[in-house]
Design a protein around this motif. Structure first.
Motif, PDB file in Angstrom:
ATOM      1  N   GLU A  56       0.803  -1.235   0.000  1.00  0.00           N
ATOM      2  CA  GLU A  56       0.000   0.000   0.000  1.00  0.00           C
ATOM      3  C   GLU A  56       0.835   1.285   0.000  1.00  0.00           C
ATOM      4  O   GLU A  56       0.313   2.358   0.303  1.00  0.00           O
ATOM      5  CB  GLU A  56      -0.954   0.025   1.211  1.00  0.00           C
ATOM      6  CG  GLU A  56      -1.904  -1.155   1.278  1.00  0.00           C
ATOM      7  CD  GLU A  56      -2.903  -1.191   0.125  1.00  0.00           C
ATOM      8  OE1 GLU A  56      -3.399  -0.133  -0.286  1.00  0.00           O
ATOM      9  OE2 GLU A  56      -3.164  -2.310  -0.363  1.00  0.00           O
ATOM     10  N   GLN A  57       2.119   1.201  -0.335  1.00  0.00           N
ATOM     11  CA  GLN A  57       2.983   2.391  -0.300  1.00  0.00           C
ATOM     12  C   GLN A  57       3.452   2.841  -1.678  1.00  0.00           C
ATOM     13  O   GLN A  57       4.229   3.780  -1.791  1.00  0.00           O
ATOM     14  CB  GLN A  57       4.224   2.126   0.576  1.00  0.00           C
ATOM     15  CG  GLN A  57       3.900   1.825   2.026  1.00  0.00           C
ATOM     16  CD  GLN A  57       5.153   1.472   2.798  1.00  0.00           C
ATOM     17  OE1 GLN A  57       6.118   2.239   2.785  1.00  0.00           O
ATOM     18  NE2 GLN A  57       5.161   0.327   3.435  1.00  0.00           N
ATOM     19  N   PHE A  58       2.978   2.163  -2.734  1.00  0.00           N
ATOM     20  CA  PHE A  58       3.455   2.498  -4.075  1.00  0.00           C
ATOM     21  C   PHE A  58       2.380   2.198  -5.111  1.00  0.00           C
ATOM     22  O   PHE A  58       1.435   1.464  -4.847  1.00  0.00           O
ATOM     23  CB  PHE A  58       4.736   1.704  -4.408  1.00  0.00           C
ATOM     24  CG  PHE A  58       4.471   0.256  -4.684  1.00  0.00           C
ATOM     25  CD1 PHE A  58       4.365  -0.209  -5.986  1.00  0.00           C
ATOM     26  CD2 PHE A  58       4.295  -0.653  -3.645  1.00  0.00           C
ATOM     27  CE1 PHE A  58       4.092  -1.547  -6.245  1.00  0.00           C
ATOM     28  CE2 PHE A  58       4.033  -1.995  -3.890  1.00  0.00           C
ATOM     29  CZ  PHE A  58       3.936  -2.433  -5.198  1.00  0.00           C
ATOM     30  N   GLU A  59       2.567   2.798  -6.299  1.00  0.00           N
ATOM     31  CA  GLU A  59       1.758   2.474  -7.470  1.00  0.00           C
ATOM     32  C   GLU A  59       2.716   2.031  -8.569  1.00  0.00           C
ATOM     33  O   GLU A  59       3.789   2.611  -8.729  1.00  0.00           O
ATOM     34  CB  GLU A  59       0.964   3.698  -7.937  1.00  0.00           C
ATOM     35  CG  GLU A  59      -0.078   4.159  -6.938  1.00  0.00           C
ATOM     36  CD  GLU A  59      -0.763   5.451  -7.357  1.00  0.00           C
ATOM     37  OE1 GLU A  59      -0.557   5.918  -8.496  1.00  0.00           O
ATOM     38  OE2 GLU A  59      -1.486   6.007  -6.516  1.00  0.00           O
ATOM     39  N   TRP A  60       2.335   1.019  -9.319  1.00  0.00           N
ATOM     40  CA  TRP A  60       3.173   0.410 -10.355  1.00  0.00           C
ATOM     41  C   TRP A  60       2.434   0.510 -11.679  1.00  0.00           C
ATOM     42  O   TRP A  60       1.316   0.033 -11.803  1.00  0.00           O
ATOM     43  CB  TRP A  60       3.397  -1.051  -9.966  1.00  0.00           C
ATOM     44  CG  TRP A  60       4.261  -1.871 -10.860  1.00  0.00           C
ATOM     45  CD1 TRP A  60       3.882  -2.466 -12.039  1.00  0.00           C
ATOM     46  CD2 TRP A  60       5.611  -2.260 -10.642  1.00  0.00           C
ATOM     47  NE1 TRP A  60       4.932  -3.188 -12.553  1.00  0.00           N
ATOM     48  CE2 TRP A  60       6.000  -3.082 -11.710  1.00  0.00           C
ATOM     49  CE3 TRP A  60       6.531  -1.991  -9.619  1.00  0.00           C
ATOM     50  CZ2 TRP A  60       7.271  -3.631 -11.797  1.00  0.00           C
ATOM     51  CZ3 TRP A  60       7.797  -2.543  -9.717  1.00  0.00           C
ATOM     52  CH2 TRP A  60       8.164  -3.352 -10.786  1.00  0.00           C
ATOM     53  N   VAL A  72       8.785   1.126 -16.419  1.00  0.00           N
ATOM     54  CA  VAL A  72       7.778   1.095 -15.355  1.00  0.00           C
ATOM     55  C   VAL A  72       7.848   2.398 -14.580  1.00  0.00           C
ATOM     56  O   VAL A  72       8.934   2.877 -14.236  1.00  0.00           O
ATOM     57  CB  VAL A  72       8.031  -0.084 -14.386  1.00  0.00           C
ATOM     58  CG1 VAL A  72       6.964  -0.111 -13.291  1.00  0.00           C
ATOM     59  CG2 VAL A  72       8.053  -1.405 -15.128  1.00  0.00           C
ATOM     60  N   ALA A  73       6.684   2.982 -14.329  1.00  0.00           N
ATOM     61  CA  ALA A  73       6.580   4.133 -13.429  1.00  0.00           C
ATOM     62  C   ALA A  73       6.231   3.591 -12.049  1.00  0.00           C
ATOM     63  O   ALA A  73       5.258   2.839 -11.899  1.00  0.00           O
ATOM     64  CB  ALA A  73       5.507   5.099 -13.905  1.00  0.00           C
ATOM     65  N   ILE A  74       7.032   3.961 -11.058  1.00  0.00           N
ATOM     66  CA  ILE A  74       6.778   3.543  -9.680  1.00  0.00           C
ATOM     67  C   ILE A  74       6.599   4.810  -8.857  1.00  0.00           C
ATOM     68  O   ILE A  74       7.511   5.619  -8.757  1.00  0.00           O
ATOM     69  CB  ILE A  74       7.940   2.701  -9.119  1.00  0.00           C
ATOM     70  CG1 ILE A  74       8.233   1.509 -10.042  1.00  0.00           C
ATOM     71  CG2 ILE A  74       7.622   2.222  -7.706  1.00  0.00           C
ATOM     72  CD1 ILE A  74       9.507   0.749  -9.710  1.00  0.00           C
ATOM     73  N   LYS A  75       5.403   4.965  -8.327  1.00  0.00           N
ATOM     74  CA  LYS A  75       5.062   6.180  -7.571  1.00  0.00           C
ATOM     75  C   LYS A  75       4.983   5.863  -6.090  1.00  0.00           C
ATOM     76  O   LYS A  75       4.369   4.871  -5.682  1.00  0.00           O
ATOM     77  CB  LYS A  75       3.718   6.730  -8.050  1.00  0.00           C
ATOM     78  CG  LYS A  75       3.318   8.032  -7.388  1.00  0.00           C
ATOM     79  CD  LYS A  75       2.028   8.560  -7.997  1.00  0.00           C
ATOM     80  CE  LYS A  75       1.673   9.913  -7.425  1.00  0.00           C
ATOM     81  NZ  LYS A  75       0.495  10.477  -8.086  1.00  0.00           N
ATOM     82  N   LYS A  76       5.601   6.715  -5.289  1.00  0.00           N
ATOM     83  CA  LYS A  76       5.540   6.542  -3.838  1.00  0.00           C
ATOM     84  C   LYS A  76       4.292   7.237  -3.332  1.00  0.00           C
ATOM     85  O   LYS A  76       4.033   8.394  -3.636  1.00  0.00           O
ATOM     86  CB  LYS A  76       6.785   7.155  -3.190  1.00  0.00           C
ATOM     87  CG  LYS A  76       6.949   6.811  -1.732  1.00  0.00           C
ATOM     88  CD  LYS A  76       8.285   7.312  -1.244  1.00  0.00           C
ATOM     89  CE  LYS A  76       8.737   6.570  -0.020  1.00  0.00           C
ATOM     90  NZ  LYS A  76      10.100   6.983   0.367  1.00  0.00           N
ATOM     91  N   LYS A  77       3.478   6.514  -2.571  1.00  0.00           N
ATOM     92  CA  LYS A  77       2.244   7.096  -2.026  1.00  0.00           C
ATOM     93  C   LYS A  77       2.525   7.944  -0.804  1.00  0.00           C
ATOM     94  O   LYS A  77       3.515   7.785  -0.132  1.00  0.00           O
ATOM     95  CB  LYS A  77       1.268   5.983  -1.647  1.00  0.00           C
ATOM     96  CG  LYS A  77       0.661   5.296  -2.858  1.00  0.00           C
ATOM     97  CD  LYS A  77      -0.397   4.335  -2.404  1.00  0.00           C
ATOM     98  CE  LYS A  77      -1.108   3.693  -3.578  1.00  0.00           C
ATOM     99  NZ  LYS A  77      -2.167   2.787  -3.171  1.00  0.00           N
TER     100      LYS A  77
END
Length: 77
Positions: A56-60, A72-77
């Motif tokens: 639950e701490q990132f988006e892929w 790949v885009a990896i976003k930190k929540k």
């Protein structure tokens, strides 16, 4: 201007270094920031590691799926 705050081209690192560099880069992101990962194969095992360690701490988001380059885009929540 790029949407990414950092980029890791995993293709230039040895296999034993790749995950350490990727996780260090992710850990240095602030909430809401994104990194771009480039790789020469589908980083699915890395995705599973993110799911296990950063629940639950990132988006892929796959931006490009081979056959030669995966982005790949990896976003930190």
């Amino acid at each position: 201007m790029s949407r990414f705050n950092a980029q890791v081209d995993a293709r230039i690192y040895s296999p034993k270094e790749k995950h350490a560099v990727i996780f260090d880069t992710f850990n240095n992101l602030k909430s809401g920031e994104e990194m771009e990962l480039l790789n020469d194969h589908d980083p699915k095992p890395l995705h599973y590691q993110f799911l296990a360690e950063y629940t639950e701490q990132f988006e892929w988001e796959y931006l490009e799926q081979g056959p030669e380059v995966w982005r790949v885009a990896i976003k930190k929540k």
